[in-house]
Design a protein around this motif. Sequence first.
Motif, PDB file in Angstrom:
ATOM      1  N   GLU A 124      21.041 -43.620  -2.183  1.00 36.82           N
ATOM      2  CA  GLU A 124      20.422 -44.947  -2.223  1.00 36.82           C
ATOM      3  C   GLU A 124      19.967 -45.293  -3.637  1.00 36.82           C
ATOM      4  OE1 GLU A 124      20.369 -47.262   0.158  1.00 36.82           O
ATOM      5  OE2 GLU A 124      21.621 -45.821   1.241  1.00 36.82           O
ATOM      6  N   LEU A 127      22.755 -46.936  -5.549  1.00 36.47           N
ATOM      7  CA  LEU A 127      22.935 -48.332  -5.153  1.00 36.47           C
ATOM      8  C   LEU A 127      21.806 -49.205  -5.702  1.00 36.47           C
ATOM      9  CD1 LEU A 127      24.111 -47.721  -1.492  1.00 36.47           C
ATOM     10  CD2 LEU A 127      25.491 -48.690  -3.337  1.00 36.47           C
ATOM     11  N   SER A 212      36.125 -52.106  -1.466  1.00 35.45           N
ATOM     12  CA  SER A 212      35.609 -51.064  -0.566  1.00 35.45           C
ATOM     13  C   SER A 212      36.070 -51.262   0.870  1.00 35.45           C
ATOM     14  CB  SER A 212      34.068 -51.056  -0.592  1.00 35.45           C
ATOM     15  OG  SER A 212      33.560 -50.982  -1.896  1.00 35.45           O
ATOM     16  N   ASP A 217      32.585 -48.317   6.418  1.00 35.66           N
ATOM     17  CA  ASP A 217      31.195 -47.871   6.321  1.00 35.66           C
ATOM     18  C   ASP A 217      30.661 -48.044   4.906  1.00 35.66           C
ATOM     19  OD1 ASP A 217      31.215 -47.219   8.974  1.00 35.66           O
ATOM     20  OD2 ASP A 217      31.565 -45.072   8.657  1.00 35.66           O
ATOM     21  N   LEU A 218      31.480 -47.710   3.926  1.00 38.16           N
ATOM     22  CA  LEU A 218      31.080 -47.883   2.538  1.00 38.16           C
ATOM     23  C   LEU A 218      30.882 -49.359   2.210  1.00 38.16           C
ATOM     24  CD1 LEU A 218      30.642 -46.743  -0.341  1.00 38.16           C
ATOM     25  CD2 LEU A 218      33.110 -46.990  -0.683  1.00 38.16           C
ATOM     26  N   ARG A 220      29.992 -51.707   4.163  1.00 40.17           N
ATOM     27  CA  ARG A 220      28.740 -52.178   4.757  1.00 40.17           C
ATOM     28  C   ARG A 220      27.538 -51.731   3.929  1.00 40.17           C
ATOM     29  NH1 ARG A 220      31.670 -51.631   9.705  1.00 40.17           N
ATOM     30  NH2 ARG A 220      31.314 -49.380   9.794  1.00 40.17           N
ATOM     31  N   ARG A 221      27.576 -50.494   3.418  1.00 42.81           N
ATOM     32  CA  ARG A 221      26.461 -50.007   2.588  1.00 42.81           C
ATOM     33  C   ARG A 221      26.349 -50.820   1.302  1.00 42.81           C
ATOM     34  NH1 ARG A 221      26.084 -44.212   0.769  1.00 42.81           N
ATOM     35  NH2 ARG A 221      23.951 -44.881   0.295  1.00 42.81           N
ATOM     36  N   VAL A 222      27.464 -51.064   0.667  1.00 45.19           N
ATOM     37  CA  VAL A 222      27.445 -51.830  -0.584  1.00 45.19           C
ATOM     38  C   VAL A 222      26.982 -53.256  -0.317  1.00 45.19           C
ATOM     39  CG1 VAL A 222      28.856 -52.718  -2.475  1.00 45.19           C
ATOM     40  CG2 VAL A 222      29.223 -50.387  -1.641  1.00 45.19           C
ATOM     41  N   SER A 223      27.476 -53.848   0.758  1.00 44.96           N
ATOM     42  CA  SER A 223      27.075 -55.215   1.116  1.00 44.96           C
ATOM     43  C   SER A 223      25.577 -55.304   1.350  1.00 44.96           C
ATOM     44  CB  SER A 223      27.828 -55.682   2.361  1.00 44.96           C
ATOM     45  OG  SER A 223      29.203 -55.796   2.119  1.00 44.96           O
ATOM     46  N   ALA A 224      25.020 -54.307   2.033  1.00 39.62           N
ATOM     47  CA  ALA A 224      23.587 -54.322   2.307  1.00 39.62           C
ATOM     48  C   ALA A 224      22.779 -54.156   1.022  1.00 39.62           C
ATOM     49  CB  ALA A 224      23.234 -53.211   3.297  1.00 39.62           C
ATOM     50  N   ALA A 225      23.238 -53.268   0.143  1.00 41.65           N
ATOM     51  CA  ALA A 225      22.505 -53.008  -1.093  1.00 41.65           C
ATOM     52  C   ALA A 225      22.539 -54.205  -2.035  1.00 41.65           C
ATOM     53  CB  ALA A 225      23.073 -51.778  -1.789  1.00 41.65           C
TER      54      ALA A 225
END
Length: 273
Positions: A124, A127, A212, A217-218, A220-225
């Motif tokens: 985290e 990111l 990505s 899954d990656l 989604r993590r990048v989008s959220a960050a």
Amino acid sequence: MTDDNQRRAWMDGHLEWAAHEFGVERIGQPLHTGRLHSVGCRVTDAGRDAWLRVVYADPEWGDGNYLEKNLAANAIHGVPKPTVKRWREWEDSGRRMRGELSTFVADAALSTGMTLTREVALPEQWLSDLNRALHGLAEHPAPPTGVDADYVNDGIRAFFGIDLDIASVPWTTAHCDLHWGNLTGPTLTILDWETWGRAPAGYDAATLVCTSLDRPDLARRVSAALSEFLDTHSGHVATLAAATRLLRFADGGEQTELARPVRQHATEILERL
């Protein structure tokens, strides 16, 4: 010069010449970019590690001032990136050559291409550092050149059948080529500043998400960050701009694995618009 082996040897020769001119000692093997557009290697400069790079201008790369962009990026602050220490230019058979000696980045790029070819651990903190870096970059005064609005508008019309003027949204300073091959880990550094300039706000975040999408899954993590860059009208428009660029690559036979997920992602963004 069409033969890859010939071009590689030609670039290696210029790298060796540049090492002599800069007064540095080569301690690493040459690393060529995929299209043999540039070559670089690790060197020692007055006892300190550095990176020596040689790049050339060629009609196949189009017009523009990309040879000067790495040096110009020295003016950008608050972003983890290499710094050009010394540089010089010369010519070979009418080709403009440029050598740059930059600060050394110990961590390797996360990929050799735009997409990831292996699993990587992204804490985290990494990111968060990327989020902070993109904020710092956006605060830098936007230069007059960058993403070509007309070219993107034409692409959006061709791929998605809508008329959308991306010049109508805010534009900020951007890296303009933020993908996994230009990011290092485990410590974040943003590499390759040849094409930085002005772009629709959120363009860098959108580009990284689009590259990505073969790893949901990656993505989604990048989008959220990076949601604060993406979950806005400008971010949606920037996503269509980034998607258009990648779909053009796919039409040309590159990044074809991204064509379907990028088109699907862009369709979802269009529904929000």
